[in-house]
Structure formats: C-alpha cells, structure tokens
Design an enzyme around this catalytic site. Structure first.
Site, PDB file in Angstrom:
ATOM      1  N   PHE A  86      22.144  54.579  46.669  1.00 38.18           N
ATOM      2  CA  PHE A  86      22.092  56.039  46.719  1.00 38.18           C
ATOM      3  C   PHE A  86      21.760  56.603  48.097  1.00 38.18           C
ATOM      4  O   PHE A  86      21.722  57.816  48.268  1.00 38.18           O
ATOM      5  CB  PHE A  86      21.139  56.599  45.650  1.00 38.18           C
ATOM      6  CG  PHE A  86      21.570  56.234  44.259  1.00 38.18           C
ATOM      7  CD1 PHE A  86      22.676  56.845  43.691  1.00 38.18           C
ATOM      8  CD2 PHE A  86      20.903  55.260  43.537  1.00 38.18           C
ATOM      9  CE1 PHE A  86      23.106  56.506  42.417  1.00 38.18           C
ATOM     10  CE2 PHE A  86      21.318  54.907  42.260  1.00 38.18           C
ATOM     11  CZ  PHE A  86      22.426  55.533  41.700  1.00 38.18           C
ATOM     12  N   ASP A 100      29.240  61.149  66.614  1.00 37.97           N
ATOM     13  CA  ASP A 100      28.620  60.661  65.376  1.00 37.97           C
ATOM     14  C   ASP A 100      28.841  61.606  64.204  1.00 37.97           C
ATOM     15  O   ASP A 100      28.739  61.210  63.041  1.00 37.97           O
ATOM     16  CB  ASP A 100      27.118  60.479  65.569  1.00 37.97           C
ATOM     17  CG  ASP A 100      26.765  59.334  66.496  1.00 37.97           C
ATOM     18  OD1 ASP A 100      27.664  58.527  66.822  1.00 37.97           O
ATOM     19  OD2 ASP A 100      25.578  59.224  66.891  1.00 37.97           O
ATOM     20  N   HIS A 130      26.033  60.171  61.594  1.00 41.11           N
ATOM     21  CA  HIS A 130      25.405  58.866  61.413  1.00 41.11           C
ATOM     22  C   HIS A 130      24.536  58.543  62.631  1.00 41.11           C
ATOM     23  O   HIS A 130      24.829  58.935  63.763  1.00 41.11           O
ATOM     24  CB  HIS A 130      26.451  57.765  61.180  1.00 41.11           C
ATOM     25  CG  HIS A 130      27.390  57.547  62.327  1.00 41.11           C
ATOM     26  ND1 HIS A 130      27.072  56.773  63.419  1.00 41.11           N
ATOM     27  CD2 HIS A 130      28.660  57.988  62.548  1.00 41.11           C
ATOM     28  CE1 HIS A 130      28.105  56.744  64.260  1.00 41.11           C
ATOM     29  NE2 HIS A 130      29.076  57.480  63.760  1.00 41.11           N
ATOM     30  N   GLU A 157      53.105  42.178  31.199  1.00 37.60           N
ATOM     31  CA  GLU A 157      54.262  43.071  31.128  1.00 37.60           C
ATOM     32  C   GLU A 157      54.198  44.073  32.272  1.00 37.60           C
ATOM     33  O   GLU A 157      53.266  44.075  33.082  1.00 37.60           O
ATOM     34  CB  GLU A 157      54.312  43.797  29.784  1.00 37.60           C
ATOM     35  CG  GLU A 157      53.163  44.767  29.533  1.00 37.60           C
ATOM     36  CD  GLU A 157      53.228  45.438  28.168  1.00 37.60           C
ATOM     37  OE1 GLU A 157      53.993  44.960  27.295  1.00 37.60           O
ATOM     38  OE2 GLU A 157      52.501  46.429  27.969  1.00 37.60           O
ATOM     39  N   HIS A 179      27.895  55.247  49.775  1.00 40.45           N
ATOM     40  CA  HIS A 179      26.529  55.245  49.264  1.00 40.45           C
ATOM     41  C   HIS A 179      26.145  53.806  48.938  1.00 40.45           C
ATOM     42  O   HIS A 179      26.955  53.002  48.475  1.00 40.45           O
ATOM     43  CB  HIS A 179      26.377  56.157  48.043  1.00 40.45           C
ATOM     44  CG  HIS A 179      27.276  55.821  46.883  1.00 40.45           C
ATOM     45  ND1 HIS A 179      26.952  54.868  45.951  1.00 40.45           N
ATOM     46  CD2 HIS A 179      28.479  56.332  46.510  1.00 40.45           C
ATOM     47  CE1 HIS A 179      27.908  54.800  45.046  1.00 40.45           C
ATOM     48  NE2 HIS A 179      28.853  55.665  45.358  1.00 40.45           N
ATOM     49  N   TRP A 180      24.899  53.479  49.252  1.00 39.83           N
ATOM     50  CA  TRP A 180      24.350  52.143  48.969  1.00 39.83           C
ATOM     51  C   TRP A 180      22.942  52.339  48.451  1.00 39.83           C
ATOM     52  O   TRP A 180      22.083  52.831  49.175  1.00 39.83           O
ATOM     53  CB  TRP A 180      24.369  51.270  50.218  1.00 39.83           C
ATOM     54  CG  TRP A 180      23.655  49.966  50.022  1.00 39.83           C
ATOM     55  CD1 TRP A 180      22.434  49.610  50.518  1.00 39.83           C
ATOM     56  CD2 TRP A 180      24.108  48.856  49.258  1.00 39.83           C
ATOM     57  NE1 TRP A 180      22.095  48.349  50.110  1.00 39.83           N
ATOM     58  CE2 TRP A 180      23.111  47.850  49.322  1.00 39.83           C
ATOM     59  CE3 TRP A 180      25.259  48.600  48.502  1.00 39.83           C
ATOM     60  CZ2 TRP A 180      23.226  46.625  48.676  1.00 39.83           C
ATOM     61  CZ3 TRP A 180      25.378  47.379  47.859  1.00 39.83           C
ATOM     62  CH2 TRP A 180      24.373  46.406  47.958  1.00 39.83           C
ATOM     63  N   ASP A 238      54.137  54.912  30.918  1.00 41.21           N
ATOM     64  CA  ASP A 238      54.989  53.983  31.680  1.00 41.21           C
ATOM     65  C   ASP A 238      55.709  54.714  32.820  1.00 41.21           C
ATOM     66  O   ASP A 238      56.932  54.608  32.971  1.00 41.21           O
ATOM     67  CB  ASP A 238      56.025  53.314  30.761  1.00 41.21           C
ATOM     68  CG  ASP A 238      55.421  52.775  29.491  1.00 41.21           C
ATOM     69  OD1 ASP A 238      54.290  52.266  29.537  1.00 41.21           O
ATOM     70  OD2 ASP A 238      56.082  52.854  28.431  1.00 41.21           O
ATOM     71  N   ASP A 275      32.630  53.230  46.170  1.00 43.40           N
ATOM     72  CA  ASP A 275      31.400  53.647  46.840  1.00 43.40           C
ATOM     73  C   ASP A 275      31.692  54.471  48.090  1.00 43.40           C
ATOM     74  O   ASP A 275      30.807  55.170  48.596  1.00 43.40           O
ATOM     75  CB  ASP A 275      30.560  52.430  47.240  1.00 43.40           C
ATOM     76  CG  ASP A 275      29.799  51.824  46.071  1.00 43.40           C
ATOM     77  OD1 ASP A 275      29.903  52.349  44.950  1.00 43.40           O
ATOM     78  OD2 ASP A 275      29.096  50.816  46.284  1.00 43.40           O
ATOM     79  N   ASN A 316      52.846  36.938  23.480  1.00 42.56           N
ATOM     80  CA  ASN A 316      53.789  38.036  23.275  1.00 42.56           C
ATOM     81  C   ASN A 316      54.847  38.088  24.365  1.00 42.56           C
ATOM     82  O   ASN A 316      56.037  38.056  24.079  1.00 42.56           O
ATOM     83  CB  ASN A 316      53.025  39.360  23.205  1.00 42.56           C
ATOM     84  CG  ASN A 316      52.097  39.411  22.012  1.00 42.56           C
ATOM     85  OD1 ASN A 316      50.955  38.992  22.116  1.00 42.56           O
ATOM     86  ND2 ASN A 316      52.575  39.892  20.868  1.00 42.56           N
ATOM     87  N   ARG A 319      48.951  59.096  26.191  1.00 35.66           N
ATOM     88  CA  ARG A 319      48.962  58.483  27.515  1.00 35.66           C
ATOM     89  C   ARG A 319      49.604  59.477  28.482  1.00 35.66           C
ATOM     90  O   ARG A 319      50.616  60.096  28.164  1.00 35.66           O
ATOM     91  CB  ARG A 319      49.741  57.168  27.483  1.00 35.66           C
ATOM     92  CG  ARG A 319      49.070  56.098  26.650  1.00 35.66           C
ATOM     93  CD  ARG A 319      49.869  54.805  26.609  1.00 35.66           C
ATOM     94  NE  ARG A 319      51.105  54.966  25.848  1.00 35.66           N
ATOM     95  CZ  ARG A 319      52.005  54.001  25.680  1.00 35.66           C
ATOM     96  NH1 ARG A 319      51.817  52.822  26.250  1.00 35.66           N
ATOM     97  NH2 ARG A 319      53.094  54.213  24.971  1.00 35.66           N
TER      98      ARG A 319
END
Length: 474
Positions: A360, A468, A450, A217, A357-358, A41, A373, A180, A315
């Site tokens: 792979f 690029d 790219h 909660e 990645h799309w 928490d 991704d 609850n 936790r």
C-alpha cells in the site's frame, strides 16, 4: 567506494545529466468497457481501410453479425448488420458459434462453427467468402466445411501468417483422447482448405484446463520479438473459463508439436476484485495509433449462473491493453473493472520504472509483478470537476492519496479529507510537455514525485525535482 557512490546517487536522486526517457513507443490508450453486451467469442479486425470490423457469437446462435467503426470504442454504438443466417434444415442449421473475419488476397473470409438441425452437437467448421470493399455490404458465398483428420466435434478456426506461410489453428475432439477438445494446427492450401496432416499441439491435461469440461479451444495468435504466442481458452464456460498460453519460435516448424511449449498456469482468469468472471475466447487487435496491442475477450459480471452456461446470454465483449514484459513475453494482467480501462505511469528519468503500490506504499519499480499493481484508472477527481484521481486497478475503490506528504494507496472512506488528499490537477509534464505531472489539489504547488524511489507530494525546485515529478502514460 563504488558502494558509497551508488548510495549517494540514491540519496540525491538522478542528476541533471541522467538520460531522460523518450516518449514511450506504446503510449497509453483507454477504452470504456463493455464494448458490446450479449456478444461472446469476440473478434475485432483492423483493416487497411481505417475501419475496425467486429463479429461475435449472438446468444440466439442463429446468425452472423458484423459492425464497423473507425475506433474500437465506436463499435459499441455502431449499427449491426446480419450477413448470414443459419440454414432452415441440415448442416449449418444450429449453434452458429465463434465467427472470425479476415481479409485474405483481396477477399473477406468469415470462419465459424455450426451444428445441424438433425444433430445440433455435430459441430463443424465452415467458411464464408465475401466479395466487396465493405464486408457489411459484400456478396457472401458459402465455401463449405473445413475438412480435417476426423469427422468430429470441431470449432474455433483462426488463421494467421508467420514468415509468409498461412496457417489454420482450431479446436477439435480427438477420438483417441478422453477429453472434449484439443488444439490443432495446419498449413493452408487456400482460405478454406488445410494442407497436409494436422498437428496436435495441446490437449487439456492441467488442473485448470479440466474444470467442468476438459477443454482447449479458442486459439488466438499474436507475434512479438521473433516469437509466436497462441492464447487459448480452457475449462467450462462459467467462472472457471480462463486463458492459457503456448509459445513457439517464429523460425520453428509450427506444425511440429515439439516446437510449442505450454505455460503451467493460466495467464488470464476470473477476478473477484474487479467482478469479472470467466474471461476467455479472446482475439487480438491493435490500437488506433497502431502502437499498442489490444486484448479482446468476453466475460460475465457475475459468478453464479443458473443452469447451463451456454444458455446464459450475458457474456459481453471487452477490451484492454496487452503489455509486454522485459523478456518479450505478454503480460495479460487481470480482467479490469467495468468502465474506463487503466494505464501505467512510467518515470521520466527512470524509464523502466513504473508507479506501483507495494504493501500500500506508492513507489516506482521495474519489472512489476503482478502487472495490476502498476495499473491505475484516471477517473474524475473525488474532490471536484476538472481534477483527477488515480484508482487502483486491482483494488477498486482504493486511490493514491498523500498523507503527511507521503503517497499511499488507501480505500476511500468517503470523507472530505480523503477526497482532497486523493485529488490532483493533471498538468503538462514539468520536464516534458508530452508527459504528465500531477499537482496536489489541497497542497498547491506540490506535485506527485519520486524520491529514493518512493512517492511523495513535494514542491519541485530543481531540474531533478521536475524530472522526478514527470511521468508518461503507457
């Protein structure tokens, strides 16, 4: 003709007259998780004194602790101070849960929940007031219980200000409902007193809110673009624990339940891929430079729990950057793997497009969904010191590597060839030194770039090529 022009533009890539991106308003920030073991928490508050203040539930449920550091990462090793201990008898004598620290009108306030020694499940909300510049050494006084509509199970108080009005939101059992806890909101008369009648703004009705227990909660509020977003936790505190999201306009009457809309799906949930389970009970803070929103939450690193999850101490507090979609809504992504947090790489000359990645194949694209991704961990290079490799956030163990000079996301097979293909030298951006370019480790002079939106490693020879091959971390 318009179609031909558009096609030609795609084929040749952006021209030298293409407007370049400005350095991102929210540059990359990275942290190493977890921030704190056995601390649930979590609440992190960045104060005007340059310190982050951290508090959380301790597994003994018997005290309230504080840490402070000038960085979020520094909280991991910061000394911890106990500022208050449970009562030996009576109220505030058991189940000390979910403290939050706030600074209001020149004083410190800690909101927390507690049971009683004669009824440990008589959970109610209480407030401490601290006087002094440093809350770790402040003088603390008990301001008593926050009184609400009913004398019933209530916890997880948080406070926030919208348009100059201070509100309290919390979770409470409505005696008229078969669940609850539901979520409530009210204006505040002072930091320990609500004003008027509390409004119920959410109850657990959806399938993912009712696994194990019917729970809403742990509300937490962040504001962005004229909207108020309230995340909350749902279901039992095991691997089913997850975050939902409520949304309201900042100009609306926040005490009117009709002002709030609830998302139909959780926005943050367990991930088998990253071995993170039961993420929830979050808060929000900001990065050290003030330019990024940071999600703070707890989870476990394993799925199966022996016995009652409340008796499992493991936790732990974690952080990661919160991103914003083009429509102004938050994108929580997935709970990322332990270790260094990932970042995104935006294109220098297509600023709305990110490396992703799309199927792979690596490419650049706008409005990436799912977010993960387009998230990569910049880790020490697989092939040698002083280099880096780019590991997928949602496919741990998979890296960007070149193959026939095309860039793919593939699983590390442990070979020398793979390590070399997936390793890069991190260079100052070829078109902007504030950015970054990645030179291939085993194909010297070739850079990640790219072309027609797909990623390759190629030798940049023109201004367009260098553009690029330049990216910004976000």
């Amino acid at each position: 003709m318009a179609v031909l022009v558009a096609l030609a533009a795609c084929l040749v890539g952006p021209g030298t007259t293409t407007a370049q991106a400005a350095v991102p308003a929210s540059p990359a920030v990275t942290y190493t998780n977890p921030i704190a073991e056995k601390r649930a928490d979590p609440h992190i508050f960045k104060h005007t004194d340059g310190y982050y203040y951290f508090t959380a539930t301790v597994p003994e449920y018997d005290r309230i602790v504080l840490r402070r550091a000038t960085t979020i990462q520094g909280l991991k090793t910061a000394p911890e101070t106990t500022i208050w201990t449970k009562h030996a008898s009576g109220v505030m004598g058991a189940h000390i849960w979910a403290p939050e620290i706030h600074f209001i009108d020149g004083k410190w306030y800690v909101y927390f929940a507690a049971g009683a020694t004669n009824d440990i499940w008589a959970i109610r909300m209480y407030v401490l007031e601290g006087t002094g510049a440093n809350p770790l050494t402040a003088t603390w006084a008990e301001k008593g219980q926050i009184r609400t509509t009913w004398e019933s199970f209530s916890l997880d108080a948080t406070t926030f200000v919208v348009n100059g009005v201070r509100y309290l939101s919390w979770a409470q059992r409505n005696p008229a409902e078969n669940n609850n806890t539901s979520l409530f909101i009210a204006k505040m008369a002072n930091p320990w007193t609500i004003q008027g009648t509390a409004a119920e703004i959410s109850q657990p009705t959806l399938s993912w809110e009712t696994v194990g227990f019917k729970v809403n909660e742990g509300p937490a509020v962040i504001q962005h673009g004229g909207k108020v977003f309230m995340s909350y936790s749902a279901s039992a505190t095991d691997a089913n624990y997850c975050l939902g999201l409520l949304t309201a306009s900042a100009s609306a009457d926040l005490t009117n339940p009709a002002s709030w809309s609830k998302g139909s799906q959780p926005v943050f949930k367990s991930s088998d891929a990253t071995s993170q389970y039961g993420p929830g009970h979050n808060s929000f803070t900001v990065s050290e430079d003030g330019k990024s929103d940071i999600l703070v939450y707890h989870d476990r690193s394993y799925k199966d729990i022996s016995g009652d999850p409340l008796n499992d101490p493991n936790r732990r507090t974690r952080v990661q950057k919160l991103y914003w979609k083009a429509d102004g809504t938050p994108d929580f992504g997935i709970p990322v793997a332990d270790g260094i947090t990932p970042q995104r790489l935006s294109s220098y000359n297509f600023p709305d497009r990110f490396v992703r990645h799309w199927e792979f194949r690596a490419k650049i694209e706008a409005n990436v969904s799912p977010l993960a991704d387009s998230q990569f961990r910049v880790v020490p290079g697989l092939a040698g010191s002083g280099t880096v490799s780019l590991e997928s956030a949602n496919f741990p163990g998979y890296y960007l590597r070149h193959k026939n000079y095309e860039v793919w996301l593939e699983k590390n097979d442990g070979s020398t060839q793979f390590a070399s293909d997936a390793t890069f030298h991190r260079r100052a951006g070829l078109s902007d030194s504030a950015g970054v370019s990645y030179e291939s480790y085993n194909a010297s002079g070739r850079y990640l770039r790219h072309y027609e939106y797909l990623l390759y490693v190629q030798t940049p020879s023109t201004a367009t090529d260098r553009a690029d091959a330049t990216f910004y971390g976000q």
